[in-house]
Design an enzyme around this catalytic site. Sequence first.
Site, PDB file in Angstrom:
ATOM      1  N   TYR A 175       0.855  -1.196   0.000  1.00 49.53           N
ATOM      2  CA  TYR A 175       0.000   0.000   0.000  1.00 49.53           C
ATOM      3  C   TYR A 175       0.883   1.236   0.000  1.00 49.53           C
ATOM      4  CZ  TYR A 175      -3.105   3.683   1.725  1.00 49.53           C
ATOM      5  OH  TYR A 175      -3.811   4.856   1.854  1.00 49.53           O
ATOM      6  N   GLU A 190      -3.651   7.534  -3.932  1.00 49.98           N
ATOM      7  CA  GLU A 190      -3.595   6.300  -3.138  1.00 49.98           C
ATOM      8  C   GLU A 190      -3.480   5.108  -4.069  1.00 49.98           C
ATOM      9  OE1 GLU A 190      -6.096   4.659   0.619  1.00 49.98           O
ATOM     10  OE2 GLU A 190      -7.220   4.860  -1.240  1.00 49.98           O
TER      11      GLU A 190
END
Length: 419
Positions: free
Chosen positions: A140, A228
């Site tokens: 991530y 993101e």
Amino acid sequence: MEISVIVIKLHFQKRQKNTLRHDEDCEYEYQSKKLMQESGVTVQRFYVADNSPDALQAAKRLNAKEIVLKAQILAGGRGKGVFNSGLKGGVHLTKDPSVVGELASKMLGYSLTTKQTPKEGVKVKTVMVAEALDITRETYFAILMDRACNGPVMVGSPQGGMDIEEVADKSPELIFKEVIDIFEGVRDDQALRMAANLGFKGPLERQAADQIKRLYDLFLKVDATQVEVNPLGETPEGQVVCFDAKINFDDNAEFRQKAVFAMDDMSESDPTETEAAKWDLKYIGLDGNIACFVNGAGLAMATCDIIDLHGGKPANFLDLGGGVKEKQVYEAFKLLTADPKVEAILVNIFGGIVNCAIIANGITKACRELELKVPLVVRLEGTNVQEAKRILSESGLPIVAANDLDDAAKKAVAAITRK
């Protein structure tokens, strides 16, 4: 792990969309991918087609081991959706490029229904034909604006492909942060340290660091408030690839991001929301019968809540905003009265930068010209409120005045009950 769906979402962080609208696909994947490609971020190879012959040719040009064909609509859950052509699934994975044309012919021009579309579905106008890749490991990574740091911050975790909030709650030691100096940008040592913390090793560490720097370039280039990537993955072939990304844009920068905001296709949006946006009104349709006309998102949500508390159901969430003009008030009433579900209207205005007298003049004009047929309850407080109350009282219109929000909600619910 085989990835059969390439999910890249483009989110326009417009004020009218930040409150009650679900946070799913707000733009087409191929548009997001194009923005990333332009900044040198690695994504799967892809083509876009609006007819089945072009889709077939695209599949052949890819010359990939495996191909993913994906319907392009502004909704999630497409993999489990159903077309009115009879085809099941808006996402199909195949190793045979010759079947792509036939699959596309059952998608294009047909409506796809998912959990996030209207019951009648949404007509598919384009499809994305892309290379399907395997992922050996997921991480991530995000860049976002952080008030506490007075600027952008990198956040990363070796635990990708899952809810990052859950990782932060259960394994906070796996969350890594790097504060970015807005003047200096992402330093090489910061990018390499983040890549190492994400678990990239050997040549992949340098490759991941390069992708991190390119993502920051994109962040600046498009005036993003957040980029993101989940997952930022590595493939068996030794590539670091952005498989899933969400980009939020600062709507205050729209004046210099014309090309980006022009991508915000409103053709699949609710027609009332689209019309409201033309007048700088923020409208969200709900399923009740009491229309809410308010200034400020917080006050609008409080109004909806207190209506519900008193046994009523809000029909909408309509935020007038700050620099209001009489014309906006009039257009707001046109939108509210056009909804056949609306049986009463509650106006709740707290005037700070908003002049209550302007609101009052807009209300009386709308009531007369639109020949308002439903009960109207008005609560005004703040700037020039006494003049506003005088305008309403001398109008001769059947407007119900309220002392405060609680009183307004009670009277609106009572008006419905008496009907």
